[in-house]
Structures are given as structure tokens and as C-alpha cells.
Write a protein that holds these residues in place. Structure first.
Motif, PDB file in Angstrom:
ATOM      1  N   VAL A 136       0.839  -1.198   0.000  1.00 39.77           N
ATOM      2  CA  VAL A 136       0.000   0.000   0.000  1.00 39.77           C
ATOM      3  C   VAL A 136       0.877   1.251   0.000  1.00 39.77           C
ATOM      4  N   GLU A 137       1.866   1.298   0.892  1.00 39.82           N
ATOM      5  CA  GLU A 137       2.753   2.460   0.977  1.00 39.82           C
ATOM      6  C   GLU A 137       3.520   2.677  -0.318  1.00 39.82           C
ATOM      7  N   ALA A 138       4.038   1.609  -0.901  1.00 42.15           N
ATOM      8  CA  ALA A 138       4.810   1.727  -2.131  1.00 42.15           C
ATOM      9  C   ALA A 138       3.949   2.246  -3.285  1.00 42.15           C
ATOM     10  N   CYS A 139       2.740   1.717  -3.412  1.00 44.25           N
ATOM     11  CA  CYS A 139       1.851   2.173  -4.490  1.00 44.25           C
ATOM     12  C   CYS A 139       1.429   3.625  -4.273  1.00 44.25           C
ATOM     13  N   ARG A 140       1.102   3.980  -3.047  1.00 40.50           N
ATOM     14  CA  ARG A 140       0.701   5.370  -2.760  1.00 40.50           C
ATOM     15  C   ARG A 140       1.854   6.342  -2.968  1.00 40.50           C
ATOM     16  N   ALA A 141       3.079   5.919  -2.697  1.00 41.68           N
ATOM     17  CA  ALA A 141       4.234   6.789  -2.917  1.00 41.68           C
ATOM     18  C   ALA A 141       4.412   7.091  -4.401  1.00 41.68           C
ATOM     19  N   LEU A 142       4.093   6.131  -5.242  1.00 40.00           N
ATOM     20  CA  LEU A 142       4.242   6.306  -6.689  1.00 40.00           C
ATOM     21  C   LEU A 142       3.037   6.979  -7.326  1.00 40.00           C
ATOM     22  N   ARG A 143       1.836   6.636  -6.861  1.00 39.64           N
ATOM     23  CA  ARG A 143       0.580   7.188  -7.383  1.00 39.64           C
ATOM     24  C   ARG A 143      -0.372   7.341  -6.202  1.00 39.64           C
ATOM     25  N   PRO A 144      -0.435   8.505  -5.580  1.00 40.29           N
ATOM     26  CA  PRO A 144      -1.177   8.682  -4.326  1.00 40.29           C
ATOM     27  C   PRO A 144      -2.638   8.238  -4.352  1.00 40.29           C
TER      28      PRO A 144
ATOM     29  N   SER B  26      -3.976   5.807  -6.157  1.00 43.29           N
ATOM     30  CA  SER B  26      -4.114   4.521  -6.849  1.00 43.29           C
ATOM     31  C   SER B  26      -4.655   3.400  -5.975  1.00 43.29           C
ATOM     32  N   VAL B  27      -4.736   3.602  -4.661  1.00 40.16           N
ATOM     33  CA  VAL B  27      -5.031   2.503  -3.731  1.00 40.16           C
ATOM     34  C   VAL B  27      -6.369   2.701  -3.042  1.00 40.16           C
ATOM     35  N   ASP B  28      -7.135   1.618  -2.957  1.00 40.84           N
ATOM     36  CA  ASP B  28      -8.367   1.574  -2.168  1.00 40.84           C
ATOM     37  C   ASP B  28      -8.233   0.409  -1.198  1.00 40.84           C
ATOM     38  N   GLY B  29      -8.290   0.705   0.086  1.00 49.35           N
ATOM     39  CA  GLY B  29      -8.161  -0.340   1.097  1.00 49.35           C
ATOM     40  C   GLY B  29      -6.907  -0.104   1.904  1.00 49.35           C
TER      41      GLY B  29
ATOM     42  N   GLU C 123      -7.124  -2.852  -3.389  1.00 51.53           N
ATOM     43  CA  GLU C 123      -7.352  -2.632  -4.817  1.00 51.53           C
ATOM     44  C   GLU C 123      -6.438  -1.507  -5.287  1.00 51.53           C
ATOM     45  N   VAL C 124      -5.750  -1.749  -6.393  1.00 48.42           N
ATOM     46  CA  VAL C 124      -4.814  -0.781  -6.954  1.00 48.42           C
ATOM     47  C   VAL C 124      -5.165  -0.568  -8.424  1.00 48.42           C
ATOM     48  N   VAL C 125      -5.245   0.692  -8.829  1.00 40.76           N
ATOM     49  CA  VAL C 125      -5.408   1.011 -10.245  1.00 40.76           C
ATOM     50  C   VAL C 125      -4.036   1.447 -10.757  1.00 40.76           C
ATOM     51  N   THR C 126      -3.531   0.711 -11.737  1.00 39.76           N
ATOM     52  CA  THR C 126      -2.180   0.919 -12.256  1.00 39.76           C
ATOM     53  C   THR C 126      -2.158   2.065 -13.270  1.00 39.76           C
TER      54      THR C 126
END
Length: 178
Positions: A107-115, A117-120, A132-135
Motif C-alpha cells: 500500500v505504501e509503495a503504491c501510494r508513494a508512486l501514485r497517491p 491509486s489505492v483503495d483499502g 485494490e490498486v489502479v495501475t
């Protein structure tokens, strides 16, 4: 013979638990039983997100055309260079197993790249914790981690209500698979 048996021995997914350790990256070549092909207009940006955000690695590439990514064995994705991608994520999603100990860092890694992009994460009635992540190419990816099974939990009752009960390891056809 029963209709179901414990088949964890053929899966790279470890037994659920708070201390479960993910398998090592599998770099071997095999006939892929299933894989996703995801179009992208920016192959480099997509590869970066999938590697640094979702924890995949590059197995091989055809420069400028295709990158074969993998997490664990049987978790394969082909990113394919395309002229366009949908402007929003589809209703359909693709799920990849992880372990509970990975959820927060993913979650942290995805949010750092695309704030955004993450649900949950959120816990499900079927005993998993999902994110859930939207790429960047608008693929809807779900990272799902099985939680330890508690036979007294609501999740266990939910599963039992649809006919899924924990195996009885003391008898029957499942004994050899326990």
C-alpha cells in the motif's frame, strides 16, 4: 474420494498467518497456465510501477514492445506497448496473492508512486485482506492476503454456509494431503 482436498503443496501461496513468509521470486521458465496481457502507452512508467509498487520483477523483455513481469510462480503479467488504453479502470479486476505482512508495505509503495491509486485495505467475508490498486495503464489489480483461519469466526461461518468447511485431517481421503 471427497470432492475437495488440501492442495497447498501445488501452490506457491504459503499457509495463511501473520508470520507467513512470501516465496522467493521464481525465475524459471514454465508453460504458463494463466497470465494477463495488459496494454500500456508508457512501457517504462508501467514497468516502474509494477516493480516498485506491486513487487513484481522483470523476467525478460522485448525492448520497446513487451515486458514479462512476475511476482511468485504462476503470477505472470505481460505489459504490451499499445497506442492507447482505456481512460478509466474496468469493472473487472485481476487478483494476486500476497501475505499479510506485505499488505502495508505494498500500500505504501503504491501510494508513494501514485497517491490516488489505492483503495483499502479491507477485510472480506471470505477471510482475506484485500487492497485494490489502479495501475498507470488503468488495470484494476487486487492484492489479496489470506488471514489465519479461526473456526469460531464470522468468516468461518460464512464459508460453512456455502459448504466450505475446514478439512478433517484425521480421516478420509484428505489425510495424505494434510
Amino acid at each position: 474420494m471427497s470432492d475437495h482436498y488440501n492442495a497447498f503443496e501445488i501452490s506457491p501461496v504459503p499457509t495463511p498467518g501473520p508470520d507467513a513468509v512470501p516465496p522467493e521470486p521464481f525465475r524459471g521458465i514454465y508453460g504458463m497456465p494463466a497470465f494477463a496481457t495488459i496494454p500500456t502507452t508508457d512501457l517504462a512508467a508501467s514497468v516502474d510501477f509494477w516493480i516498485r509498487g506491486l513487487g513484481f520483477f522483470e523476467l525478460f523483455s522485448i525492448p520497446g514492445t513487451l515486458v514479462h513481469l512476475r511476482r511468485w510462480a504462476f503470477q505472470d503479467v505481460l505489459l504490451l506497448r499499445a497506442e492507447s488504453v482505456p481512460e478509466q479502470a474496468p469493472a473487472m479486476s485481476l487478483s494476486f496473492s500476497c501475505v499479510l505482512g506485505q499488505v502495508d508495505s505494498l500500500v505504501e509503495a503504491c501510494r508513494a508512486l501514485r497517491p490516488d491509486s489505492v483503495d483499502g485495505p479491507r477485510d472480506t467475508p471470505w477471510n482475506t485482506r484485500d487492497v485494490e490498486v489502479v495501475t498507470p495503464e488503468n488495470a484494476r489489480i487486487v492484492l489479496t492476503a489470506a488471514k489465519p483461519f479461526d473456526p469460531a469466526s464470522q468468516e468461518a461461518r460464512n464459508l460453512e454456509a456455502i459448504g466450505i468447511t475446514p478439512p478433517d485431517f484425521g480421516r478420509g481421503d484428505n489425510q495424505e494431503h494434510a
